[in-house]
Design a protein around this motif. Structure first.
Motif: not given
Length: 392
Positions: A315-319, A322-334, A344-354
């Motif tokens: 999920l983080g790789i895909a996010a 998306l961040a690279a394509l659209l230059d968004i300010d924030l990712v919200l998970l639900g 686990p999802f907040l930690r894992g996605v944040a790690a990939v984006l970091d």
């Protein structure tokens, strides 16, 4: 202000200036706002504000909230929104469950129902079940006895089950004069403008079904249909999320709702946000969409085998894409899968984006759990235009 069938006369209220005033009244909350402040914040003349607020008072949408001391002259009368003057039903139709909420003008949930749902049971069965749940919800709001309807928040049987929600014939929705309409959110892809479903992933038999018109005929009220992710994103924007963000919804499927520059982005054909079907592994497992190696297929497979860390990394790789394509300010998970185990999802996605931010030398895109649910966002498909949102 005239009323239509005992309810609010919406056409008379749907003007740009009226929407500006209503939005400020809603934002002021129970404390209210004076006519002078309304004029200052909208740029309208005091005379125009007086005319608009008089119409809103006559329609029952605004009321006095006391007086406020003035810097000179008599105290100012303060006005407030009357939340109970209007309601909308919000429906979240997932592949296996339904949640229905009745929301007032302030966005507060006043009633809710849950039921099982089989999206593959066929259009007639699903429409009948959905109409019955809406009828039950409205009946509860009118004070129907417990002998005929389940209590709010309880689980009702799914389509075809004995003792399920009552069948609702065209025009037989219990009278609730303040009901402005019904918003329906479900997996895409679909045509938001026409309210027509396309090939819902895993349920190709829905392709071309006019869900909006079918439900409107059954219920006798306006109906708006949108993807679950778009509805949730709209609800988040109405609730105060600013700027450009992506809402990623992981439940029985995976999708995204995009808010760009403060407005929900649906695309030229209302097909934007099919986030789960970006291919990230060419020789990956087959996906219900017909492709292979989609993010959705990889995420769901990892979740099914209990590997939430692996699902979060995909999920983080895909996010990150998306961040690279659209230059968004924030990712919200639900979505229910994230809601059941957010860390686990907040930690894992944040790690990939970091990791991505360190490579590019940029600030990392923040990741947070989304507040609110899809059904509340679906109700805003009906309510938000009243307050001036053109993206609802």
């Amino acid at each position: 202000m005239n009323r239509t069938n005992g309810g609010v006369n919406l056409p008379a209220l749907r003007s740009h200036n009226t929407a500006l005033v209503l939005d400020l009244l809603r934002g002021a909350g129970a404390g209210g706002i004076s006519r002078l402040e309304l004029a200052e914040r909208t740029g309208l003349t005091p005379q125009a504000v007086s005319k608009i607020t008089a119409r809103l008072r006559e329609a029952g949408l605004a009321a006095d909230a006391g007086h406020r001391a003035s810097t000179g002259g008599k105290p100012r009368t303060v006005l407030r929104l009357v939340p109970a003057a209007g309601h909308a039903v919000g429906l979240h139709l997932d592949r296996d469950a339904l949640r229905a909420v009745l929301v007032d003008l302030a966005g507060t949930v006043v009633r809710e129902r849950h039921a099982g749902l089989d999206l593959g049971a066929g259009a007639e069965a699903v429409v009948s079940a959905v109409a019955g749940e809406v009828a039950g919800l409205v009946a509860e709001a009118r004070g129907a006895g417990p002998d005929t309807e389940p209590a709010a928040g309880t689980t009702a049987p799914g389509p075809g089950a004995e003792g399920g929600a009552p069948h609702t014939a065209a025009g037989s929705l219990p009278a609730l004069p303040s009901l402005l309409g019904v918003g329906v959110a479900l997996p895409g892809p679909l045509d938001h403008t026409r309210g027509v479903l396309h090939r819902v992933t895993g349920f190709p038999e829905w392709d071309g079904f006019p869900l909006r018109d079918a439900l409107a005929r059954r219920l006798g009220v306006p109906v708006v249909v949108d993807k679950d992710t778009n509805a949730a994103a709209l609800g988040l924007a109405v609730a105060g999320e600013r700027g450009s963000f992506a809402y990623l919804h992981l439940g029985t499927g995976l999708g995204a709702g995009l808010v760009i520059g403060g407005a929900v982005h649906r695309g030229a054909r209302t097909g934007a946000g099919e986030f789960g079907h970006q291919v990230v592994q060419l020789d990956g497992p087959p996906c219900g969409c017909g492709d292979r190696g989609c993010v959705e297929a990889l995420c769901l497979a990892a979740v099914a085998r209990g590997d939430l860390t692996g699902a979060a990394r995909v999920l983080g790789i895909a996010a990150g894409n998306l961040a690279a394509l659209l230059d968004i300010d924030l990712v919200l998970l639900g979505g229910r899968t994230v809601r059941d185990a957010p860390e686990p999802f907040l930690r894992g996605v944040a790690a990939v984006l970091d990791e991505r931010a360190r490579r590019t030398g940029e600030d990392p895109v923040p990741v947070r759990a989304a507040t609110g649910e899809v059904a509340e966002g679906a109700a805003q498909l009906v309510l938000a235009p009243l307050f001036g949102r053109s993206d609802a």
